[in-house]
Every structure is written in C-alpha cells, then in structure tokens.
Design a protein around this motif. Structure first.
Motif, mmCIF file in Angstrom:
data_model
loop_
_atom_site.group_PDB
_atom_site.id
_atom_site.type_symbol
_atom_site.label_atom_id
_atom_site.label_comp_id
_atom_site.label_asym_id
_atom_site.label_seq_id
_atom_site.Cartn_x
_atom_site.Cartn_y
_atom_site.Cartn_z
ATOM 1 N N HIS A 102 -22.523 -34.966 41.800
ATOM 2 C CA HIS A 102 -22.615 -33.700 41.104
ATOM 3 C C HIS A 102 -22.903 -34.252 39.595
ATOM 4 C CE1 HIS A 102 -21.604 -31.291 44.587
ATOM 5 N NE2 HIS A 102 -20.631 -31.936 44.717
ATOM 6 N N THR A 103 -23.657 -33.293 39.038
ATOM 7 C CA THR A 103 -24.079 -33.323 37.610
ATOM 8 C C THR A 103 -22.875 -33.600 36.672
ATOM 9 O OG1 THR A 103 -24.215 -30.850 37.254
ATOM 10 C CG2 THR A 103 -26.254 -32.092 37.794
ATOM 11 N N HIS A 104 -22.945 -34.527 35.794
ATOM 12 C CA HIS A 104 -21.973 -34.920 34.974
ATOM 13 C C HIS A 104 -22.567 -35.639 33.857
ATOM 14 C CE1 HIS A 104 -22.889 -38.424 37.544
ATOM 15 N NE2 HIS A 104 -22.316 -38.979 36.482
ATOM 16 N N GLN A 105 -21.868 -36.108 32.955
ATOM 17 C CA GLN A 105 -22.317 -36.840 31.760
ATOM 18 C C GLN A 105 -21.383 -38.004 31.183
ATOM 19 O OE1 GLN A 105 -22.827 -34.492 28.171
ATOM 20 N NE2 GLN A 105 -21.046 -33.006 28.451
ATOM 21 N N HIS A 106 -21.902 -38.863 30.527
ATOM 22 C CA HIS A 106 -21.023 -40.074 29.948
ATOM 23 C C HIS A 106 -21.265 -39.995 28.491
ATOM 24 C CE1 HIS A 106 -20.488 -41.663 34.018
ATOM 25 N NE2 HIS A 106 -21.671 -41.492 34.060
ATOM 26 N N PRO A 107 -20.448 -39.497 27.619
ATOM 27 C CA PRO A 107 -20.836 -39.301 26.292
ATOM 28 C C PRO A 107 -21.090 -40.633 25.544
ATOM 29 C CG PRO A 107 -19.113 -37.898 26.741
ATOM 30 C CD PRO A 107 -19.149 -38.857 28.224
ATOM 31 N N ALA B 296 -27.016 -42.176 26.849
ATOM 32 C CA ALA B 296 -25.639 -41.383 26.508
ATOM 33 C C ALA B 296 -25.557 -40.062 26.513
ATOM 34 C CB ALA B 296 -24.978 -42.236 25.488
ATOM 35 N N GLY B 297 -24.682 -39.367 26.938
ATOM 36 C CA GLY B 297 -24.793 -37.861 26.706
ATOM 37 C C GLY B 297 -25.654 -37.038 27.537
ATOM 38 N N THR B 298 -26.589 -37.533 28.244
ATOM 39 C CA THR B 298 -27.481 -36.873 29.091
ATOM 40 C C THR B 298 -26.771 -36.361 30.626
ATOM 41 O OG1 THR B 298 -29.181 -38.338 28.404
ATOM 42 C CG2 THR B 298 -29.725 -37.043 30.265
ATOM 43 N N VAL B 299 -27.058 -35.085 30.673
ATOM 44 C CA VAL B 299 -26.435 -34.442 31.940
ATOM 45 C C VAL B 299 -27.240 -34.952 33.206
ATOM 46 C CG1 VAL B 299 -25.759 -32.548 33.314
ATOM 47 C CG2 VAL B 299 -25.615 -32.715 30.735
ATOM 48 N N HIS B 300 -26.750 -35.499 34.178
ATOM 49 C CA HIS B 300 -27.600 -35.938 35.242
ATOM 50 C C HIS B 300 -26.476 -36.077 36.720
ATOM 51 C CE1 HIS B 300 -25.095 -39.440 33.813
ATOM 52 N NE2 HIS B 300 -25.240 -40.001 35.157
ATOM 53 N N GLY B 301 -27.433 -36.093 37.767
ATOM 54 C CA GLY B 301 -26.574 -36.364 39.055
ATOM 55 C C GLY B 301 -27.411 -36.748 39.965
#
Length: 273
Positions: free
Chosen positions: A38-43, A77-82
């Motif tokens: 599922h969509t998430h992000q890694h700051p 970094a910080g990009t919302v993706h899944g």
C-alpha cells in the motif's frame, strides 16, 4: 477527510535505519503481503527498486507506472509510493539515507524510473547480493560502484540520450561503476543503445583506448582499490572484478600494471608505511 499516508523508516518499521544502507529482496516484504504494498513514504530514505524478473505497477506521487523486468525505479526520499507486483517478481530494494549519500557524493538529487539494458540490471543485482555478504567497512567500494550504476541508469539526462554529450557522460558512468553492469563490448553497446562501431569511436574519443581495453582498465582499477583498501583475499577481489579463476585474474592484473596482485599489494602498502 484525507487519508493519512503512513511514514516508515523501512516498510512497517519505525526504528531508524542502522547505518546508511539497507538491502533486501523484493519478496522479503511483498510476498507476505500478497505482492501488494500500500502507498506509504520514507521521509529520509531514497530507494532503488531493481527488478530482474517479473514486473507490476508502481504508484508514484499519484501516477501509475507499469513496468516489466529488466527495470530500475528510483524513489526520492519523501515520495508517496506503493506497488502491485506480479507474483514471484524477483529483484532487490536498496534503501539509502538520501542526505548522507548526497553528502558523500554517491547520489545526485533526482528521481525517475527506467527500463534499462538487461546487463545493467543483472550486474546491479549481482553486486547488491554481494553487498549483503561483505563486512561493512569493506563494502564501501561496492556501495559506491553500485550507486554510481543505479544513479546512471535512472539519470534522465543520460538514459537513451540521442546527444553525444549525454552518451559520453553515460559511458563514463558505466565505466566508473565497473565491475557492475556491462562487462563485454556487446553489452556496453546495448546499454548505450549504439552500434558496436559507434561505441568503438565513442570509447576511443573518451578514453583513448579500445572498448575492450577500457572495460579491462576499469575492472583492474576496481581490483587495485580492493587490494589497497581491504583485507579481502586476492581470489575474492578477482571474483568481484569478474574473474572466477584466480590465476587468470593474476595474469590479467600483471599484464595491466606489471606486477602480480600480491606483489602490487605488498609494494604499495610498503611505500605507505
């Protein structure tokens, strides 16, 4: 009401990344989730998805990207993706603290996804697997080579550029990343999307060598760095440089610099004392 996007260090984990680099297979987290992430992000983490088999669809910053192997996707970094992977998709996820990598000159600010030559992806995958086995201090050279290759593979100004300047920069990046990536003139021509004749002219212009000589020189320079800066055996260093036979590696190294690997290592370290 807007849905909150989960933020993680590594997927499903809140603890900071130990060190600045993490490598794992795609299956390590995707298989147990039914191959859907599922969509998430890694700051703080930039990631490279290196797909050597299978494929799927990535949702990146609201846009869908359908991909098939061989493929490399870079997530800033910080990009919302899944992801929605095809079952049993093969490959790796390389996570790296983006700010640290940029400070060390290992990563340029960017973020794109590209279908690239199979030799590039498979070379990156092989090096990534070695990264997981090599002790931390001795992995630095492999990390740098791997990141140079991944960065070059996802550099929009270089990949499949029709301009001479773009291809020259791409060639320099692929040679600097050796022994990762294309190892033969044919594979290098494929990675640059040029004919063998065009490649020979390009390599001669950039390096003053033939294509075979330039590839060998790049691999020997990588081996020399391993001999100088690590305690790995000559057989291990030769294998990293693409030589399964230590005797063959020793002959090629001596032809390159005039001394066998063991003699060269002893001589250089002796001068440093």
């Amino acid at each position: 009401m807007a849905t909150r996007v989960p933020s993680w260090a590594l997927l499903g984990e809140s603890a900071p990344l130990p060190g600045f680099l993490h490598v794992e297979s795609i299956a390590a987290r995707a298989a147990e989730r039914g191959w859907h992430i599922h969509t998430h992000q890694h700051p703080e983490l930039a990631q490279f998805l290196v797909v050597s088999g299978g494929g799927g669809t990535a949702r990146v910053a609201g846009a869908d990207i359908t991909f098939r192997a061989p493929y490399i996707l870079r997530i800033a970094a910080g990009t919302v993706h899944g992801y929605a992977f095809l079952p049993d998709t093969a490959g790796h996820v390389v996570s790296i603290v983006e700010a640290v990598a940029q400070e060390r000159g290992l990563l340029k600010p960017a973020g794109s996804g590209w279908g690239v030559a199979e030799a590039v992806v498979l070379g990156a995958a092989a090096t990534i697997e070695r990264l997981a086995r090599v002790p931390g201090p001795e992995a630095v050279a492999l990390v740098a080579a791997c990141l140079r290759l991944l960065d070059a593979a996802t550099d929009e100004s270089a990949v499949r550029s029709a301009g001479r300047a773009g291809k020259e920069e791409r060639l320099k990046a692929l040679l600097a990343a050796q022994p990762v990536g294309p190892r033969t003139p044919a594979e290098l021509a494929d990675a640059l999307a040029v004919t063998p004749g065009h490649l020979n002219r390009l390599v001669r212009q950039v390096t003053g060598m033939t294509t075979s000589q330039a590839l060998n020189d790049a691999r020997m320079r990588h081996a020399a760095a391993g001999l100088l800066h690590t305690t790995r055996t000559i057989a291990e260093i030769g294998q990293d440089a693409g030589f399964d036979d230590p005797a063959h590696f020793s002959r090629r190294f001596k032809a390159w610099c005039g001394a066998a690997p063991s003699e060269w290592r002893q001589g250089v370290r002796g001068k440093a004392r």
